[in-house]
Design a protein around this motif. Structure first.
Motif, PDB file in Angstrom:
ATOM      1  N   LYS A 247       0.811  -1.218   0.000  1.00  9.37           N
ATOM      2  CA  LYS A 247       0.000   0.000   0.000  1.00  9.37           C
ATOM      3  C   LYS A 247       0.848   1.273   0.000  1.00  9.37           C
ATOM      4  CE  LYS A 247      -3.924  -2.215   2.279  1.00  9.37           C
ATOM      5  NZ  LYS A 247      -4.861  -2.199   3.438  1.00  9.37           N
ATOM      6  N   LYS A 248       2.146   1.128   0.233  1.00  8.42           N
ATOM      7  CA  LYS A 248       3.029   2.296   0.215  1.00  8.42           C
ATOM      8  C   LYS A 248       3.565   2.583  -1.185  1.00  8.42           C
ATOM      9  CE  LYS A 248       4.535   1.605   5.016  1.00  8.42           C
ATOM     10  NZ  LYS A 248       5.698   1.327   5.902  1.00  8.42           N
ATOM     11  N   GLU A 249       3.345   1.636  -2.115  1.00  3.00           N
ATOM     12  CA  GLU A 249       3.805   1.840  -3.493  1.00  3.00           C
ATOM     13  C   GLU A 249       3.011   2.974  -4.133  1.00  3.00           C
ATOM     14  OE1 GLU A 249       6.196   0.850  -5.279  1.00  3.00           O
ATOM     15  OE2 GLU A 249       6.835  -1.163  -4.713  1.00  3.00           O
ATOM     16  N   VAL A 250       3.735   3.976  -4.603  1.00  5.97           N
ATOM     17  CA  VAL A 250       3.100   5.146  -5.214  1.00  5.97           C
ATOM     18  C   VAL A 250       3.087   4.992  -6.734  1.00  5.97           C
ATOM     19  CG1 VAL A 250       3.251   7.648  -5.526  1.00  5.97           C
ATOM     20  CG2 VAL A 250       3.854   6.614  -3.317  1.00  5.97           C
ATOM     21  N   PHE A 251       1.982   5.346  -7.346  1.00  8.08           N
ATOM     22  CA  PHE A 251       1.894   5.324  -8.803  1.00  8.08           C
ATOM     23  C   PHE A 251       2.658   6.514  -9.389  1.00  8.08           C
ATOM     24  CE2 PHE A 251      -1.055   2.072  -8.243  1.00  8.08           C
ATOM     25  CZ  PHE A 251      -1.551   1.607  -9.465  1.00  8.08           C
ATOM     26  N   PRO A 252       3.406   6.286 -10.456  1.00  2.00           N
ATOM     27  CA  PRO A 252       4.090   7.419 -11.103  1.00  2.00           C
ATOM     28  C   PRO A 252       3.077   8.342 -11.785  1.00  2.00           C
ATOM     29  CG  PRO A 252       4.306   5.440 -12.439  1.00  2.00           C
ATOM     30  CD  PRO A 252       3.659   5.015 -11.150  1.00  2.00           C
ATOM     31  N   LYS A 253       3.435   9.600 -11.912  1.00  2.00           N
ATOM     32  CA  LYS A 253       2.540  10.587 -12.520  1.00  2.00           C
ATOM     33  C   LYS A 253       2.999  10.943 -13.929  1.00  2.00           C
ATOM     34  CE  LYS A 253       1.218  12.693  -8.094  1.00  2.00           C
ATOM     35  NZ  LYS A 253       1.127  13.955  -7.307  1.00  2.00           N
ATOM     36  N   GLY A 254       2.161  11.694 -14.616  1.00  4.14           N
ATOM     37  CA  GLY A 254       2.541  12.213 -15.924  1.00  4.14           C
ATOM     38  C   GLY A 254       2.056  11.399 -17.094  1.00  4.14           C
ATOM     39  N   LEU A 276      -6.774   1.197  -6.980  1.00  3.29           N
ATOM     40  CA  LEU A 276      -7.439   2.246  -7.750  1.00  3.29           C
ATOM     41  C   LEU A 276      -7.302   3.610  -7.065  1.00  3.29           C
ATOM     42  CD1 LEU A 276     -10.637   0.275  -8.807  1.00  3.29           C
ATOM     43  CD2 LEU A 276      -8.839   1.108 -10.337  1.00  3.29           C
ATOM     44  N   GLU A 277      -7.323   3.623  -5.750  1.00  2.40           N
ATOM     45  CA  GLU A 277      -7.132   4.878  -5.009  1.00  2.40           C
ATOM     46  C   GLU A 277      -5.757   5.476  -5.310  1.00  2.40           C
ATOM     47  OE1 GLU A 277      -7.656   3.837  -0.947  1.00  2.40           O
ATOM     48  OE2 GLU A 277      -9.812   4.252  -0.917  1.00  2.40           O
ATOM     49  N   ARG A 278      -4.743   4.622  -5.294  1.00  2.00           N
ATOM     50  CA  ARG A 278      -3.390   5.102  -5.559  1.00  2.00           C
ATOM     51  C   ARG A 278      -3.242   5.565  -7.012  1.00  2.00           C
ATOM     52  NH1 ARG A 278       0.135   0.405  -4.112  1.00  2.00           N
ATOM     53  NH2 ARG A 278      -1.745  -0.813  -3.664  1.00  2.00           N
ATOM     54  N   ALA A 279      -3.942   4.852  -7.920  1.00  2.00           N
ATOM     55  CA  ALA A 279      -3.951   5.303  -9.314  1.00  2.00           C
ATOM     56  C   ALA A 279      -4.629   6.660  -9.432  1.00  2.00           C
ATOM     57  CB  ALA A 279      -4.670   4.276 -10.186  1.00  2.00           C
TER      58      ALA A 279
END
Length: 361
Positions: A247-254, A276-279
């Protein structure tokens, strides 16, 4: 429940007479026997021989053609008569329509080989799985928490049938999916759970400008590198190692597009919602999240619904112990809990897939 019309017709009313219902109950009791008999009728070439001799063949002729003993041929044919894949007239045996589909239908062959090589032994532990919430059948292959961690280490035949199964269902929808995803300009696409990179290769082949980043387990990315090496556009496929269960894995942006193909069915509703929340946190108002899945309740034909509800138990026993082929309203609930909303739905792609197009709510 909201069901497609044909599925609703089958699943809301009793379909069988008492005698047919009793017969079905016995079919279920002997289902493992019927499965192995039918598999061997294909493997040993018996159904193929009958398909090539429309005038029929005797037991003796089939024994000669297949190099099986008279005993082996007899027990297989007699069981197949009861199963319904052959019929007999006088002393000659003939292929039935069901036998023809068993032999010729690619989806049937893919499904049967997947069940035999990947699931059959592990299904013995279904009861244990449903009581513990863990994929207890996976122990027949190794000591992993999920099958995805051990894919590269599965026995060769099991690995081949797993990928054949996975690719068969996803690949059949890619042509239509590409037109949907690239109907608007896309420069950067995040492929979440990209597996061996088949979708990524399709994207870079379809659009000469797009850059695809695959977000997946390091083990899967290793398989992807091997599978895409030297392929056209592979230099535009990037990697983002991640354990999506963390749950600590962050989705990359951009990214203009986030793509999840046959991915969320690998997770429980709570896990899918968290992913989906992290996305969602990585999305802007202009980002679109595309979810490609097969939903048993949105199938055009009841046979598709049957296959999907049975495949769900693979996820239980072998894959992770807590996921399944989703009922579409359950997926929509996960999407909405994550702060997203379904903007558009495309149904009946490929072999019964749907695409949910989502944006930030």
């Amino acid at each position: 429940m909201k069901l497609s019309p044909l599925v609703e017709k089958q699943y809301t009313k009793e379909q069988l007479s008492a005698s047919r219902a009793q017969r079905l109950a016995h079919e279920l009791a002997f289902a493992p026997v019927a499965f192995q008999v039918s598999r061997l009728m294909v493997k040993f070439g018996i159904l193929k021989a009958l398909s090539e001799h429309t005038e029929g063949l005797t037991q003796q002729e089939l024994a000669q053609q297949t190099q099986l003993s008279g005993y082996a041929i007899q027990v297989l044919l007699e069981a197949s008569l009861s199963i319904g894949t052959v019929i007999v007239q006088e002393d000659k045996f003939f292929l039935t329509k069901a036998g023809w589909f068993l032999l010729k239908d690619e989806a049937v062959r893919i499904n049967m080989e997947f069940i035999h090589q990947v699931c059959y032994q592990g299904l013995f532990y279904m009861e244990e799985t449903l009581l513990t919430g863990k994929p207890e059948g996976l122990k027949v292959f190794g000591d992993w928490d999920t099958i995805y961690e051990g894919l590269s280490q599965l026995p060769q035949e099991a690995k081949e049938k797993w990928f054949a199964f996975d690719h068969y269902y996803s690949d059949n929808s890619f042509k239509e999916a590409l037109k949907i995803v690239f109907s608007t300009p896309v420069k950067k696409l995040l492929d979440v759970g990209g597996n061996t990179g088949r979708w990524a290769l399709q994207c870079v082949g379809y659009n000469p400008e797009v850059e695809v980043t695959i977000m997946d387990l390091p083990q899967q990315l290793s398989l992807m590198r091997v599978a895409t090496k030297g392929k056209k556009g592979a230099e535009r496929i990037k990697e983002y190692p991640a354990n999506l269960l963390d749950k600590k894995e962050v989705f990359p942006k951009g990214f203009e597009v986030i793509w999840m193909s046959q991915f969320l069915d690998c997770f429980s509703p709570d896990e899918a919602t968290n992913i989906l929340e992290r996305a969602c946190h990585a999305m802007t108002e202009d980002t679109r999240l595309y979810i490609l899945e097969s939903y048993w309740d949105r199938q055009q034909h009841e046979t598709g619904a049957y296959c999907l509800t049975q495949i769900s138990l693979y996820f239980s026993v072998m894959a992770n112990g807590n996921s399944k082929m989703y009922y579409s309203q359950d997926m929509i609930e996960c999407i909405e809990k994550a702060g997203l909303k379904v903007e558009k739905i495309y149904d009946h792609l490929g072999k019964g897939h749907s695409i949910f197009v989502c944006k930030k709510n």
